[in-house]
Design an enzyme around this catalytic site. Structure first.
Site, short mmCIF file in Angstrom:
data_model
loop_
_atom_site.label_atom_id
_atom_site.label_comp_id
_atom_site.label_asym_id
_atom_site.label_seq_id
_atom_site.Cartn_x
_atom_site.Cartn_y
_atom_site.Cartn_z
N ASP A 145 0.85 -1.29 0.06
CA ASP A 145 0.19 -0.03 -0.01
C ASP A 145 0.96 1.42 0.05
OD1 ASP A 145 -2.27 -1.61 0.20
OD2 ASP A 145 -2.55 -1.30 2.35
N LYS A 146 0.44 2.31 -0.49
CA LYS A 146 1.13 3.59 -0.62
C LYS A 146 1.72 3.81 0.89
CE LYS A 146 0.56 8.58 -1.81
NZ LYS A 146 -0.54 9.61 -2.37
#
Length: 332
Positions: A145-146
């Site tokens: 995930d970012k």
């Protein structure tokens, strides 16, 4: 370092927008700065996270802003423009002729997003070493995930890409994640084997299905398994440090499974939104999840075990929890 300001709305602010009132309450902050704090998840109204700047206030409402870094310069001083996230040589954990492992910083997307197709870890690698890492020869074989930090494998050849995609699919890569959570698991160690499905009421959000029967009724349900162990419980802080070992690689898997245990991650803007009034609700500006270890066999048959230390924000949050446990102030 987390910087914060707080104040209460007055009678003349009744019905005004959150961002408008914030600029009055905190004149040292620009409207742009306040907007960036809201976008980063560091704005709170009566201890609840504010997602939209136009939310109306009432007299007596408590307005709080939290951001990472030093205090904003006084009004009239120049404010430096934010720089895009870049990779340095220090982020390269291991480099082989057919693959590399990077310690991805939080905030740098693994892949293209709805707002940008060029601000990714592959573009950052190509910018770091254009001759060694041409963009067309880099391939993602798994994703973070970012806002998740930590170890990410990038293939440098199509053969290595196929090798790692097979290894991840067949669960031949051992993954270890470190997580800081609200509260603590009731059972110190165990596993969560709950299927995941998309939450149709919220974009890019998932939830855990509580039964196999429920999963059968959802065509989009995917099996998911996370093993975990509690490293430390911070009873005074109502938090815990948990180590997670995902057997599958579903989107948001650890975040959703920890929420299902009643222990959403500190700073999680999506899955901890119902945690209100917690002493550490505003400490983390991103979800506290770090991909700390990968163990695998490479394309050439050699075995590798690679580690990434806690990034500064994770380490600072962990230290604040430890200080609270000792009865010390978390403010520097």
């Amino acid at each position: 370092m987390i910087t914060s300001v707080k104040s209460k709305a007055r009678a003349e602010h009744d019905g005004e927008r959150f961002d408008v009132v914030a600029t009055v309450l905190f004149p040292e902050l620009s409207r742009k700065k306040i907007k960036s704090v809201i976008d980063a998840g560091g704005a709170y109204l009566n201890k609840r996270r504010v997602k939209v700047a136009k939310m109306a206030l009432r007299e007596g409402d408590l307005v709080e802003l939290f951001w990472e870094g030093p205090s904003t310069p006084s009004l009239g001083q120049a404010r430096p423009k934010p720089s895009p996230l870049v990779l340095t040589e220090a982020h390269l954990v291991f480099v082989e002729k057919d693959f590399l492992v990077v310690n991805k910083p939080a905030g740098l997307p693994s892949q293209a997003t709805l707002t940008s197709s060029t601000d990714t870890v592959l573009h950052a690698l190509a910018a770091l070493r254009p001759a060694d890492f041409p963009l067309e020869s880099l391939f993602l074989v798994h994703r973070l995930d970012k806002e998740t930090s930590g170890l990410l494998v990038v293939a440098r050849t199509t053969a290595a890409r196929a090798h790692f995609e097979d290894a991840f699919r067949d669960r031949r890569v051992n993954k270890t994640y470190e997580a800081l959570c609200f509260f603590a698991p009731k059972v110190a160690a165990g596993e969560v084997a709950l299927p995941l499905a998309k939450d149709t009421s919220r974009a890019n959000t998932y939830f855990a299905l509580s039964s196999t029967a429920g999963a059968r009724r959802r065509s989009d349900a995917k099996a998911a398994l996370t093993r975990y162990e509690t490293v430390r419980v911070f009873a005074r802080a109502q938090a815990s440090h948990v180590r997670c070992f995902p057997e599958t690689g579903r989107t948001h898997q650890i975040r959703v499974h920890m929420q299902a245990l009643g222990c959403p991650l500190l700073g999680d803007k999506t899955y901890a939104q119902n945690v209100v009034g917690h002493p550490f609700a505003q400490t983390a500006l991103r979800h506290m999840l770090h991909a700390a270890r990968l163990a695998f066999v490479g394309p050439g048959g050699n075995a590798y075990t690679l580690d990434a230390p806690h990034p500064p924000d994770f380490a600072a949050c962990l230290e604040a929890l430890a200080r609270t446990e000792k009865g010390e102030s978390t403010r520097s």
